[in-house]
Design a protein around this motif. Sequence first.
Motif, short mmCIF file in Angstrom:
data_model
loop_
_atom_site.label_atom_id
_atom_site.label_comp_id
_atom_site.label_asym_id
_atom_site.label_seq_id
_atom_site.Cartn_x
_atom_site.Cartn_y
_atom_site.Cartn_z
N PRO A 67 42.15 42.27 43.30
CA PRO A 67 40.77 42.77 43.14
C PRO A 67 40.50 43.21 41.70
N TYR A 68 39.26 43.06 41.30
CA TYR A 68 38.80 43.47 39.98
C TYR A 68 37.94 44.71 40.10
N LYS A 69 38.03 45.55 39.08
CA LYS A 69 37.09 46.65 38.90
C LYS A 69 36.39 46.33 37.60
N PHE A 70 35.10 46.02 37.69
CA PHE A 70 34.37 45.56 36.53
C PHE A 70 33.90 46.73 35.67
N HIS A 71 34.12 46.58 34.38
CA HIS A 71 33.70 47.58 33.41
C HIS A 71 32.18 47.53 33.26
N ILE A 72 31.55 48.70 33.25
CA ILE A 72 30.11 48.79 33.05
C ILE A 72 29.89 49.46 31.70
N PRO A 73 29.46 48.69 30.70
CA PRO A 73 29.23 49.30 29.38
C PRO A 73 28.05 50.26 29.43
N PRO A 74 28.06 51.27 28.59
CA PRO A 74 26.97 52.26 28.62
C PRO A 74 25.61 51.67 28.27
N ASN A 75 25.57 50.65 27.43
CA ASN A 75 24.30 50.05 27.03
C ASN A 75 24.15 48.64 27.61
N GLU A 76 24.46 48.50 28.87
CA GLU A 76 24.44 47.19 29.54
C GLU A 76 23.00 46.66 29.64
N SER A 77 22.80 45.44 29.18
CA SER A 77 21.48 44.82 29.26
C SER A 77 21.26 44.25 30.66
N SER A 78 20.03 43.86 30.94
CA SER A 78 19.72 43.30 32.26
C SER A 78 20.46 41.98 32.48
N GLU A 82 23.12 41.35 35.44
CA GLU A 82 23.02 40.21 36.37
C GLU A 82 24.36 39.46 36.43
N TYR A 83 24.97 39.25 35.27
CA TYR A 83 26.27 38.58 35.18
C TYR A 83 27.34 39.36 35.95
N ARG A 84 27.40 40.66 35.73
CA ARG A 84 28.38 41.50 36.43
C ARG A 84 28.15 41.48 37.94
N HIS A 85 26.90 41.57 38.36
CA HIS A 85 26.59 41.54 39.80
C HIS A 85 26.97 40.21 40.44
N LEU A 86 26.75 39.11 39.73
CA LEU A 86 27.17 37.81 40.25
C LEU A 86 28.68 37.75 40.43
N ARG A 87 29.40 38.27 39.44
CA ARG A 87 30.86 38.27 39.53
C ARG A 87 31.34 39.18 40.67
N GLU A 88 30.73 40.35 40.82
CA GLU A 88 31.12 41.27 41.89
C GLU A 88 30.85 40.65 43.26
N ALA A 89 29.68 40.04 43.42
CA ALA A 89 29.33 39.43 44.70
C ALA A 89 30.26 38.27 45.03
#
Length: 179
Positions: A67-78, A82-89
């Motif tokens: 399993p991955y725990k995805f890093h969320i940068p403090p200044n994450e753009s939309s 979207e890219y992170r959410h696609l990878r998580e899903a």
Amino acid sequence: MHASGFLTLMFIMIQTCRYVSHFKQECVRALSVSSQNCMNFKIPSNPPAHFKRDGIGPPDPDSKLRPYKFHIPPNESSTEKEYRHLREATQKWNQEFWARHNRTFFKEKEHFITSSLKKKTSRDDSEVTLTPDEMSVFYKHFLDVNYKLHKDYNREWYYRNVMILWSAFKVATARLFKR
């Protein structure tokens, strides 16, 4: 070579060098951790503040995937979100599929072994194991029964990966122009 082709080639080379460097660092880090520590490692739900990259945990006991725990940068753009959410899903979908598939496989395998051993021991008490040829009957049957499931999985997997690649391309392009 046109200027746009040259820029594209340079971009790909830079990204490849970054990934190779990151992969090398991860390999060195993984080798420095003993296997005992690795098996006891749990991905924290709230990573520490210095957590700057995606985290990879030990294999899940059911799905056998890491399993991955995805890093969320403090200044994450939309676009990055979207890219992170696609990878998580996709990861969640993949974990669920393989956990369900592996449970079914091992349950059916156990049933096949016990029923085959009962038939064998009633004929001949000396043999109590199944040969690889006898097990191949089960594997072939299991693959035949689940052919459509695997075909649908592959189709969905390719679709999700293309969507992730497109989203990653948009993120990389946005980061390139942000500089």
